[in-house]
Design an enzyme around this catalytic site. Structure first.
Site, mmCIF file in Angstrom:
data_model
loop_
_atom_site.group_PDB
_atom_site.id
_atom_site.type_symbol
_atom_site.label_atom_id
_atom_site.label_comp_id
_atom_site.label_asym_id
_atom_site.label_seq_id
_atom_site.Cartn_x
_atom_site.Cartn_y
_atom_site.Cartn_z
ATOM 1 N N GLU A 285 0.853 -1.199 0.000
ATOM 2 C CA GLU A 285 0.000 0.000 0.000
ATOM 3 C C GLU A 285 0.883 1.242 0.000
ATOM 4 O O GLU A 285 1.366 1.698 1.035
ATOM 5 C CB GLU A 285 -0.921 0.013 1.226
ATOM 6 C CG GLU A 285 -2.052 -1.004 1.173
ATOM 7 C CD GLU A 285 -3.213 -0.631 0.239
ATOM 8 O OE1 GLU A 285 -3.118 0.395 -0.467
ATOM 9 O OE2 GLU A 285 -4.195 -1.389 0.220
HETATM 10 ZN ZN LIG Z 1 -6.240 -1.189 -3.855
#
Ligand SMILES: [Zn+2]
Length: 329
Positions: A285
């Site tokens: 992320e």
């Molecule tokens: Zn995503």
């Protein structure tokens, strides 16, 4: 009060329409051709499939020695609004090709592995977000409510919940949900394309780049669900940790972390590659939280370039470790 989904995206630091250094959908094909020209003998532009609603090509770069037994996969994007990974994956391809002639470790990588780089697995979502039409388009453009028009806020399937693994366990059956898992496992042609590629190649590692709007998941690396002490899980964790330690957070102190809790038992890419294909696989992320806790996933050019550079470096480190382990065997 606006939910964070919207208020975070409008935080100072997010620029929309996207700043000039983001690759836009209409530029992608030409950009890939340009990258191939760096070392045409080691790079080919491929089309691995087509998108579900608009039949847009899903492009890939196939880099390295085509006789190599093993391969590495990097997917830059599943979710439309999460565009940073597109730039990161393209920069990685450029770096691998530019470094090749030098006497360094990357040259060996392209000898021993094929590196498949898919800048976006969601060309429909990418088109909407990168063209400045709608900044939070997450899913593909499937006409899920069958009204014969594109409803930007509600239509589509979440491609990272459509893989044929743990699909039955996912409760996201509401078609208007941003996390709608689709009508059946691998209902989407984008996912069928990746499954075909996974069955054709022998992937020794798969990395999926995301950049979550909510901020809650920012700057962490997510392992497959059901952590265990198998050799494969340990290897995945080691490679993810190398990546995490290499990347400083964008706005806060410290580096990325490998998320320690249980991760989602849904039909996502990392679960599919790990459990169905036996491939070490993790999700990164990218995209930081600022000091006010707001997520910045569409930063201006200067921050974008920093993020791209540090994530490319982290992937090169992970590849070095993979090489080292291969030689030890
Ligand atoms: Zn995503």
């Amino acid at each position: 009060m606006l939910p964070c989904l919207i208020s975070c995206m409008q935080a100072k630091g997010n620029v929309y329409p996207l700043d000039s250094k983001y690759v836009k959908a209409e530029e992608l094909n030409a950009k890939l051709d340009k990258i191939v020209q760096i070392k045409p003998e080691l790079a080919e532009k491929r089309i691995i499939g087509f998108s579900s609603a608009e039949n847009l090509p899903v492009y890939a770069l196939q880099l390295g020695n085509k006789n190599a037994e093993k391969a590495i996969l990097v997917i830059g994007q599943h979710h439309g609004e999460e565009v940073i990974g597109v730039n990161v994956s393209l920069a990685l391809a450029e770096k691998l090709l530019n470094n090749y002639s030098q006497e360094d470790k990357q040259s060996h990588l392209l000898e021993n592995y094929q590196v498949w780089i898919i800048p976006t697995l969601n060309p429909e979502g990418f088109r909407i977000v990168s063209s400045g039409i709608f900044r939070t388009k997450r899913k593909n453009n499937r006409d899920t409510n069958n009204n014969h028009k594109l409803d930007l806020r509600t239509d589509g399937v979440d491609l990272n919940r459509n893989y044929p693994i743990f699909w039955d366990m996912d409760s996201e059956t509401e078609i208007n949900s941003p996390y709608y898992k689709g009508s059946e496992p691998a209902s989407e042609s984008e996912i069928q394309a990746i499954i075909a590629l996974a069955q054709q190649e022998n992937f020794a590692l798969a990395i999926f780049l995301h950049s979550s709007i909510s901020g809650a998941y920012s700057e962490k690396i997510y392992l497959p669900a059901r952590s265990n002490d198998s050799e494969l899980f340990q290897k995945t964790q080691t490679l993810a940790t190398i990546y995490a330690k290499e990347v400083k957070k964008d706005y806060l102190k410290g580096t990325y972390e490998v998320y320690a809790g249980n991760t989602s038992e849904v039909g996502n890419a990392r679960n599919f590659f790990f459990y169905r294909m036996g491939t070490p696989a993790f999700l990164v992320e990218i995209g930081g939280q600022n000091k006010r806790g707001q997520s910045i996933i569409h930063p201006a050019n200067a921050m974008l370039e920093k993020i791209v550079e540090k994530n490319v470096q982290a992937m090169l480190k992970v590849f070095e470790e993979l090489e080292k382990r291969k030689k030890e065997k």
